[in-house]
Design a protein around this motif. Structure first.
Motif, PDB file in Angstrom:
ATOM      1  N   ARG A 122       0.853  -1.187   0.000  1.00  0.00           N
ATOM      2  CA  ARG A 122       0.000   0.000   0.000  1.00  0.00           C
ATOM      3  C   ARG A 122       0.894   1.243   0.000  1.00  0.00           C
ATOM      4  O   ARG A 122       1.844   1.322   0.778  1.00  0.00           O
ATOM      5  N   GLU A 123       0.571   2.193  -0.866  1.00  0.00           N
ATOM      6  CA  GLU A 123       1.386   3.405  -0.908  1.00  0.00           C
ATOM      7  C   GLU A 123       1.129   4.259   0.329  1.00  0.00           C
ATOM      8  O   GLU A 123      -0.015   4.590   0.635  1.00  0.00           O
ATOM      9  N   ILE A 124       2.218   4.632   1.021  1.00  0.00           N
ATOM     10  CA  ILE A 124       2.108   5.460   2.219  1.00  0.00           C
ATOM     11  C   ILE A 124       2.288   6.936   1.855  1.00  0.00           C
ATOM     12  O   ILE A 124       1.422   7.765   2.120  1.00  0.00           O
ATOM     13  N   THR A 125       3.418   7.261   1.248  1.00  0.00           N
ATOM     14  CA  THR A 125       3.679   8.660   0.920  1.00  0.00           C
ATOM     15  C   THR A 125       4.719   8.775  -0.181  1.00  0.00           C
ATOM     16  O   THR A 125       5.398   7.795  -0.508  1.00  0.00           O
ATOM     17  N   ARG A 126       4.799   9.957  -0.744  1.00  0.00           N
ATOM     18  CA  ARG A 126       5.844  10.310  -1.708  1.00  0.00           C
ATOM     19  C   ARG A 126       6.686  11.400  -1.077  1.00  0.00           C
ATOM     20  O   ARG A 126       6.163  12.400  -0.598  1.00  0.00           O
ATOM     21  N   LEU A 127       7.994  11.187  -1.073  1.00  0.00           N
ATOM     22  CA  LEU A 127       8.903  12.086  -0.381  1.00  0.00           C
ATOM     23  C   LEU A 127       9.374  13.192  -1.318  1.00  0.00           C
ATOM     24  O   LEU A 127       9.645  12.947  -2.501  1.00  0.00           O
ATOM     25  N   PRO A 128       9.500  14.422  -0.812  1.00  0.00           N
ATOM     26  CA  PRO A 128       9.870  15.561  -1.657  1.00  0.00           C
ATOM     27  C   PRO A 128      11.365  15.619  -1.926  1.00  0.00           C
ATOM     28  O   PRO A 128      12.163  15.942  -1.037  1.00  0.00           O
ATOM     29  N   GLY A 129      11.765  15.331  -3.143  1.00  0.00           N
ATOM     30  CA  GLY A 129      13.178  15.346  -3.484  1.00  0.00           C
ATOM     31  C   GLY A 129      13.812  16.715  -3.395  1.00  0.00           C
ATOM     32  O   GLY A 129      15.028  16.839  -3.227  1.00  0.00           O
ATOM     33  N   GLU A 130      12.991  17.774  -3.496  1.00  0.00           N
ATOM     34  CA  GLU A 130      13.544  19.125  -3.468  1.00  0.00           C
ATOM     35  C   GLU A 130      13.777  19.640  -2.052  1.00  0.00           C
ATOM     36  O   GLU A 130      14.467  20.644  -1.855  1.00  0.00           O
ATOM     37  N   ALA A 131      13.195  18.983  -1.053  1.00  0.00           N
ATOM     38  CA  ALA A 131      13.363  19.427   0.328  1.00  0.00           C
ATOM     39  C   ALA A 131      14.767  19.094   0.823  1.00  0.00           C
ATOM     40  O   ALA A 131      15.492  18.295   0.227  1.00  0.00           O
ATOM     41  N   GLU A 132      15.152  19.714   1.918  1.00  0.00           N
ATOM     42  CA  GLU A 132      16.476  19.451   2.478  1.00  0.00           C
ATOM     43  C   GLU A 132      16.547  18.017   3.006  1.00  0.00           C
ATOM     44  O   GLU A 132      15.553  17.473   3.485  1.00  0.00           O
ATOM     45  N   PRO A 133      17.736  17.412   2.947  1.00  0.00           N
ATOM     46  CA  PRO A 133      17.875  16.035   3.410  1.00  0.00           C
ATOM     47  C   PRO A 133      17.370  15.822   4.830  1.00  0.00           C
ATOM     48  O   PRO A 133      16.737  14.803   5.117  1.00  0.00           O
ATOM     49  N   GLU A 134      17.632  16.779   5.732  1.00  0.00           N
ATOM     50  CA  GLU A 134      17.189  16.623   7.122  1.00  0.00           C
ATOM     51  C   GLU A 134      15.662  16.554   7.200  1.00  0.00           C
ATOM     52  O   GLU A 134      15.107  15.783   7.993  1.00  0.00           O
ATOM     53  N   ARG A 247      13.275  27.865   7.006  1.00  0.00           N
ATOM     54  CA  ARG A 247      12.517  26.614   7.151  1.00  0.00           C
ATOM     55  C   ARG A 247      11.748  26.264   5.878  1.00  0.00           C
ATOM     56  O   ARG A 247      11.396  25.109   5.679  1.00  0.00           O
ATOM     57  N   HIS A 248      11.471  27.263   5.063  1.00  0.00           N
ATOM     58  CA  HIS A 248      10.784  27.018   3.786  1.00  0.00           C
ATOM     59  C   HIS A 248      11.709  27.341   2.611  1.00  0.00           C
ATOM     60  O   HIS A 248      11.264  27.792   1.551  1.00  0.00           O
ATOM     61  N   ALA A 249      12.998  27.076   2.805  1.00  0.00           N
ATOM     62  CA  ALA A 249      14.003  27.485   1.822  1.00  0.00           C
ATOM     63  C   ALA A 249      13.748  26.896   0.443  1.00  0.00           C
ATOM     64  O   ALA A 249      13.935  27.561  -0.578  1.00  0.00           O
ATOM     65  N   ASP A 250      13.306  25.632   0.391  1.00  0.00           N
ATOM     66  CA  ASP A 250      13.130  25.001  -0.919  1.00  0.00           C
ATOM     67  C   ASP A 250      12.042  25.687  -1.736  1.00  0.00           C
ATOM     68  O   ASP A 250      12.169  25.827  -2.959  1.00  0.00           O
ATOM     69  N   VAL A 251      10.972  26.151  -1.075  1.00  0.00           N
ATOM     70  CA  VAL A 251       9.892  26.814  -1.799  1.00  0.00           C
ATOM     71  C   VAL A 251      10.338  28.192  -2.278  1.00  0.00           C
ATOM     72  O   VAL A 251      10.135  28.559  -3.433  1.00  0.00           O
ATOM     73  N   PHE A 252      10.980  28.939  -1.399  1.00  0.00           N
ATOM     74  CA  PHE A 252      11.431  30.275  -1.793  1.00  0.00           C
ATOM     75  C   PHE A 252      12.516  30.192  -2.862  1.00  0.00           C
ATOM     76  O   PHE A 252      12.513  30.959  -3.828  1.00  0.00           O
ATOM     77  N   ALA A 253      13.457  29.263  -2.710  1.00  0.00           N
ATOM     78  CA  ALA A 253      14.540  29.148  -3.680  1.00  0.00           C
ATOM     79  C   ALA A 253      14.042  28.662  -5.031  1.00  0.00           C
ATOM     80  O   ALA A 253      14.634  28.975  -6.063  1.00  0.00           O
ATOM     81  N   GLY A 254      12.961  27.910  -5.040  1.00  0.00           N
ATOM     82  CA  GLY A 254      12.471  27.377  -6.303  1.00  0.00           C
ATOM     83  C   GLY A 254      11.369  28.170  -6.958  1.00  0.00           C
ATOM     84  O   GLY A 254      11.192  28.097  -8.170  1.00  0.00           O
ATOM     85  N   SER A 255      10.624  28.972  -6.164  1.00  0.00           N
ATOM     86  CA  SER A 255       9.381  29.524  -6.713  1.00  0.00           C
ATOM     87  C   SER A 255       9.073  30.940  -6.249  1.00  0.00           C
ATOM     88  O   SER A 255       7.909  31.336  -6.217  1.00  0.00           O
ATOM     89  N   ALA A 256      10.075  31.735  -5.913  1.00  0.00           N
ATOM     90  CA  ALA A 256       9.815  33.076  -5.391  1.00  0.00           C
ATOM     91  C   ALA A 256       9.031  33.931  -6.385  1.00  0.00           C
ATOM     92  O   ALA A 256       8.067  34.616  -6.022  1.00  0.00           O
TER      93      ALA A 256
END
Length: 517
Positions: A122-134, A247-256
């Motif tokens: 059963r599919e649980i989730t899809r992980l965001p590759g663009e987010a920080e590793p931590e 904390r939202h660096a991936d969104v700002f860096a990708g889509s400002a």
């Protein structure tokens, strides 16, 4: 700006530095199961059931810059390797025989996609590759501990039933960009994210903020997410606060720039959010705790903000001299300092794109050319060179690079994709060169005939784009003789395609004009 070989000769390996993985695998510190057919995956799930472990499926490609970024960061970490003991790690390379069929089975098409399944598949989730590793590691740990399927979480949240803080976080950090309709239809994604954002607990401001940010980006300017004064102030406050923006660096860096367009009350370039966002991006671009790719993404977003008053496809743009110099210096520093091959493929291609968007075309070309011999996938860089030349109106040069990219490309799915790109460029830039167009199309048809997965997944979409381009080229019967020869060639391939899974019918429809009504 959105920045998503089995073996190599000694000279190339030395030029790229030591790789972080055994040939063909995402990393050497994890016992990846290489899967290229249903039987491979079925064995992985049988093992998962026997060991009562979830399955993490990673779908990627050798050339893909975001995939290489994952290999250079997340997959190469020791804490990821430790977590990997708790699941069965499955790697599907999109160019392996049968991989495209697996892509259809699991609803994955974009590279990279990471999907976590329960032991019973059963599919649980899809992980965001663009987010920080931590962040990804934390999400993975939560899902391993007590993860419920994201689809069930969405159903509960939209019905008003309570969710835990971790479950809300799972929704906020779900990889919505690569959902592929598993949870929500693409056209309904922005509205769903806005609904979830509005329903998120008031006490969890960070989760609600991320859902609002993702909703605004997903809307793509369609107006389905209404930006009121409260939402504009929420986003402004986050951008102005260094800790919150981080904390939202991936969104700002990708889509400002996308966020500014979505929130602007008038002309986006005049929005009071522009200087606030630019300040946030300057801090992110200088943040040494972020990866080079993320810092470059922040710098690229500064360029996109500065371009807001110009046409999207403008070749010559007026940017502040200091910003152009910052682009030059950061890209040159990355080129000089990167020693890992995976990171180089991810960052240098992004750097060339940022240079071009800054109007520094010659420097973009020079960077790409200097890295051709260092890349394990030089055809990706060649296609960028072709794109640069095309935007500058140098059509013959563009076609030369697209041709080289196709010739150097490797792997059945990749060759259909790159060959389709070359054919499309030929039709657009040299429509009277019937001999080259027919020869290229014939090559693609022949290669499809040798690839059992040609009529599935990404490969069939590449072929369908080729077919549509050829049909348009032949509008009014202008190239009827060539199309007749190509159809005869295709018929031979279609006769051998299996009928059971619809491949034969799909094949036969490739060169047929689309009907409407």
């Amino acid at each position: 700006m959105k920045l998503r070989l089995a073996a190599c000769c000694l000279a190339v390996c030395l030029a790229w530095g030591t790789a972080a993985a055994a040939p063909g695998l995402p990393s050497k510190n994890v016992a990846w199961v290489a899967a290229a057919a249903d039987a491979d995956v079925d064995r992985a799930f049988a093992r998962a059931r026997a060991e009562n472990k979830p399955v993490l499926l990673y779908w990627g490609a050798t050339w893909c810059p975001p995939c290489n970024q994952l290999k250079a960061t997340l997959f190469n970490r020791q804490d990821f390797a430790l977590q990997a003991r708790e699941f069965v790690a499955v790697h599907v390379d999109g160019d392996r025989p049968g991989a495209q069929k697996l892509g259809q089975r699991f609803g994955v098409s974009a590279y990279p996609t990471m999907v976590l399944f329960s032991p019973d598949a059963r599919e649980i989730t899809r992980l965001p590759g663009e987010a920080e590793p931590e962040q990804v590691l934390a999400l993975l740990q939560q899902a391993l501990a007590a993860g419920r399927p994201v689809k069930a979480l969405v159903a509960d949240a939209t019905a008003g039933r309570p969710l835990s803080a971790n479950e809300w976080r799972a929704l906020a950090f779900y990889a919505w960009d690569v959902d592929d309709g598993r949870v929500v239809a693409p056209a309904e994604r922005a509205a769903l994210l806005a609904k979830l954002a509005a329903a998120a607990p008031a006490a969890d401001d960070e989760t609600a903020t991320r859902l609002w940010l993702k909703a605004l980006v997903a809307d793509e300017g369609q107006g389905r997410v209404k930006a009121d004064a409260a939402l504009r102030e929420r986003v402004r406050r986050v951008a102005a606060d260094p800790a919150l923006a981080r904390r939202h660096a991936d969104v700002f860096a990708g889509s400002a720039a996308d966020l500014v367009r979505a929130l602007a009350e008038g002309a986006p370039d005049k929005s009071p959010l522009v200087p606030v966002f630019d300040g946030a991006l300057q801090r992110l671009a200088a943040d040494a705790t972020l990866s080079r790719a993320d810092r470059l993404g922040a710098l690229g977003s500064r360029v996109e903000l500065a371009r807001l008053g110009s046409p999207e496809q403008a070749v010559k743009v007026e940017l502040p001299a200091a910003l152009r110099q910052a682009v030059r210096e950061q890209v040159a520093r990355d080129d000089r300092e990167i020693s890992d091959g995976y990171e180089r493929q991810a960052v240098i291609t992004g750097g060339a794109y940022v240079l071009a968007r800054a109007g520094l075309w010659d420097e973009s070309d020079a960077l790409l050319k200097a890295n051709l011999a260092k890349s394990h996938s030089p055809y990706y860089l060649m296609s960028q060179l072709g794109g640069n030349a095309r935007k500058l109106g140098r059509n013959d040069e563009a076609l030369g690079w697209y041709r080289q990219a196709f010739e150097k490309s490797e792997g059945p799915a990749t060759r259909l994709q790159w060959g389709g790109g070359y054919l499309a460029a030929l039709v657009d830039l040299a429509p009277n060169d019937g001999a080259r167009i027919e020869s290229t199309a014939a090559t693609l048809i022949d290669e499809a005939g040798r690839d059992a997965g040609a009529f599935q997944g990404r490969s069939v979409r590449s072929l369908q784009r080729v077919g549509s381009k050829l049909v348009a080229w032949n509008d009014g019967g202008r190239h009827a003789a060539a199309m007749k020869r190509l159809q005869a060639r295709l018929d031979g391939v279609c006769r051998k395609a299996p009928a059971a899974d619809g491949a034969r019918d799909t094949c036969r429809a490739l060169l047929k004009p689309r009907t409407t009504g």
